[in-house]
Structure formats: structure tokens, C-alpha cells
Design a protein around this motif. Sequence first.
Motif, PDB file in Angstrom:
ATOM      1  N   ALA A  42       0.926  -1.083   0.491  1.00  0.00           N
ATOM      2  CA  ALA A  42      -0.309  -0.010   0.256  1.00  0.00           C
ATOM      3  C   ALA A  42       1.118   1.168   0.030  1.00  0.00           C
ATOM      4  O   ALA A  42       1.977   0.863   0.334  1.00  0.00           O
ATOM      5  CB  ALA A  42      -0.691   0.106   1.269  1.00  0.00           C
ATOM      6  N   VAL A  43       0.304   2.484  -0.493  1.00  0.00           N
ATOM      7  CA  VAL A  43       0.874   3.336  -0.762  1.00  0.00           C
ATOM      8  C   VAL A  43       0.312   4.782  -0.471  1.00  0.00           C
ATOM      9  O   VAL A  43      -1.200   4.778   0.087  1.00  0.00           O
ATOM     10  CB  VAL A  43       1.730   3.497  -2.153  1.00  0.00           C
ATOM     11  N   VAL A  44       1.445   5.757   0.747  1.00  0.00           N
ATOM     12  CA  VAL A  44       0.466   6.879   1.463  1.00  0.00           C
ATOM     13  C   VAL A  44       1.348   7.690   0.961  1.00  0.00           C
ATOM     14  O   VAL A  44       2.758   8.381   0.727  1.00  0.00           O
ATOM     15  CB  VAL A  44       0.823   7.137   2.382  1.00  0.00           C
ATOM     16  N   ALA A  45       0.850   9.199   0.261  1.00  0.00           N
ATOM     17  CA  ALA A  45       0.732  10.628   0.311  1.00  0.00           C
ATOM     18  C   ALA A  45       1.012  11.426   1.280  1.00  0.00           C
ATOM     19  O   ALA A  45      -0.371  12.369   1.376  1.00  0.00           O
ATOM     20  CB  ALA A  45       0.590  10.500  -1.921  1.00  0.00           C
ATOM     21  N   PHE A  46       1.888  12.659   0.771  1.00  0.00           N
ATOM     22  CA  PHE A  46       2.610  13.833   1.790  1.00  0.00           C
ATOM     23  C   PHE A  46       2.269  14.296   0.963  1.00  0.00           C
ATOM     24  O   PHE A  46       3.554  14.807  -0.172  1.00  0.00           O
ATOM     25  CB  PHE A  46       3.661  13.849   3.132  1.00  0.00           C
ATOM     26  N   LEU A  70      -4.820  10.234   4.499  1.00  0.00           N
ATOM     27  CA  LEU A  70      -4.419  11.117   2.858  1.00  0.00           C
ATOM     28  C   LEU A  70      -4.462  10.138   1.985  1.00  0.00           C
ATOM     29  O   LEU A  70      -4.566   9.488   2.459  1.00  0.00           O
ATOM     30  CB  LEU A  70      -2.691  10.727   4.167  1.00  0.00           C
ATOM     31  N   PRO A  71      -3.953  10.729   0.874  1.00  0.00           N
ATOM     32  CA  PRO A  71      -4.305   9.887  -0.394  1.00  0.00           C
ATOM     33  C   PRO A  71      -3.351   8.702  -0.233  1.00  0.00           C
ATOM     34  O   PRO A  71      -2.129   8.902  -0.090  1.00  0.00           O
ATOM     35  CB  PRO A  71      -3.367  11.363  -0.989  1.00  0.00           C
ATOM     36  N   GLY A  72      -4.173   7.328  -1.114  1.00  0.00           N
ATOM     37  CA  GLY A  72      -3.161   6.253  -1.481  1.00  0.00           C
ATOM     38  C   GLY A  72      -3.911   5.523  -1.450  1.00  0.00           C
ATOM     39  O   GLY A  72      -5.322   5.468  -1.204  1.00  0.00           O
ATOM     40  N   GLY A  73      -3.619   4.111  -1.221  1.00  0.00           N
ATOM     41  CA  GLY A  73      -3.993   2.832  -1.391  1.00  0.00           C
ATOM     42  C   GLY A  73      -3.716   1.877  -1.480  1.00  0.00           C
ATOM     43  O   GLY A  73      -2.075   2.012  -1.429  1.00  0.00           O
ATOM     44  N   GLU A  83       4.361   3.902  -9.389  1.00  0.00           N
ATOM     45  CA  GLU A  83       2.744   4.433 -10.109  1.00  0.00           C
ATOM     46  C   GLU A  83       1.597   3.956  -9.495  1.00  0.00           C
ATOM     47  O   GLU A  83       0.788   5.132  -9.605  1.00  0.00           O
ATOM     48  CB  GLU A  83       2.892   2.772 -11.173  1.00  0.00           C
ATOM     49  N   ALA A  84       1.932   3.775  -8.008  1.00  0.00           N
ATOM     50  CA  ALA A  84       0.375   3.489  -7.225  1.00  0.00           C
ATOM     51  C   ALA A  84       0.440   4.510  -6.501  1.00  0.00           C
ATOM     52  O   ALA A  84      -0.645   4.765  -6.735  1.00  0.00           O
ATOM     53  CB  ALA A  84       0.340   2.168  -6.436  1.00  0.00           C
ATOM     54  N   VAL A  89      -3.461   9.106  -6.048  1.00  0.00           N
ATOM     55  CA  VAL A  89      -3.968  10.344  -6.019  1.00  0.00           C
ATOM     56  C   VAL A  89      -4.597  10.603  -6.947  1.00  0.00           C
ATOM     57  O   VAL A  89      -5.407  12.400  -6.460  1.00  0.00           O
ATOM     58  CB  VAL A  89      -2.009  11.165  -6.264  1.00  0.00           C
ATOM     59  N   MET A  90      -4.799  10.370  -8.054  1.00  0.00           N
ATOM     60  CA  MET A  90      -5.174  10.964  -9.452  1.00  0.00           C
ATOM     61  C   MET A  90      -6.558  10.457  -8.833  1.00  0.00           C
ATOM     62  O   MET A  90      -7.591  11.623  -9.005  1.00  0.00           O
ATOM     63  CB  MET A  90      -5.126  10.571  -9.998  1.00  0.00           C
TER      64      MET A  90
END
Length: 172
Positions: A42-46, A70-73, A83-84, A89-90
Amino acid sequence: MDRIEKYKYCPVCGSSHFVKNSPKSLRCSGCGFELFMNPAAAVVAFITNAKGELLVERRKLEPAKGTLDLPGGFADVLETAEEAVAREVMEETGLKLTEARYLFSLPNVYRYSDLDVHTLDMFFACKVEDDAALRAGDDAADCFWLAPADIHTEQFGLRSVRQGLLMYLAAK
């Protein structure tokens, strides 16, 4: 319920002799197949804007519906972590990433459909093309910017995101 307890039959041969082999695997005594319960990626964006505010979402769905996030998944099959995070985020904010720099990772347990899904959450510092294009989408009910002083980690519903925020804010 842990995922390892949910599997009753071998996914290869269908045998009911699919038993716990170790704390993280099941083995079929019929065909020898061994299934490991590795974490899901999983990924999380700051993401910060020009004022130094952090992009925050309100969760539209369970788990932790209505709490901050936070945005992610989850990463998709054959997708890199970079890429994830760009895709997530998009989907959730409508923003296009121009940079995703890996920061750190944290283990997490994500409760989904009455199962505990173990994840490895990878956190990224991200930059976007145009933060004015912000709009909530996918599983984000709302998106907005928060000044660091206004961030209260207890309002974030996922354990790893709370912990990640503490680490991120302490490093600022």
C-alpha cells in the motif's frame, strides 16, 4: 479474523487438507502447495501546497469511514509503488503527481470484509502539477488543505497513517 484462518481448501487442488504450516503459511498435504500470507503493498502520499499545508482527505468508506486520511491505497498487480501512489492520488484527488520520493514504510493491519489484511504501507513525499485542480473522488468524501499546526493525528482513522504523520511532522 486473520486471513490465515479463512482458507479451508487448497487453491491449487481443492483438498481440504490445507493446514497451518507456520505462523505465516498454509500447506496442502495433498499436492504440497504452500501459501504464504505476505503483506499487501500500500502507498501513502504527503502532498503540501505553496503555503506548507498538507493535503488531507475524509474517508468515504469503511474502514474508518468519516475519519481523516492521506491520499493512497493498495498497489495493483505489476505496478510499482511510484505508479501506485500516482494512480491513487489521481483517483482520489484529481491531482497529477510530478514527483514521488520514498520516505519510509510502516506495517499496518487493515480491517476489510471482516478480515485483518496485513499491509506494508510505503510513504512518499509528493509534488503535484497544479494543486488548484483538487477534487474529491473514488473513496475520498472530501479533500482539503490543513496547516501543520491544525493536524491532530487522533482524527486520522488508520494506525499507520497516524504513526506516519507523527514521523513526518517531527522531521519538519
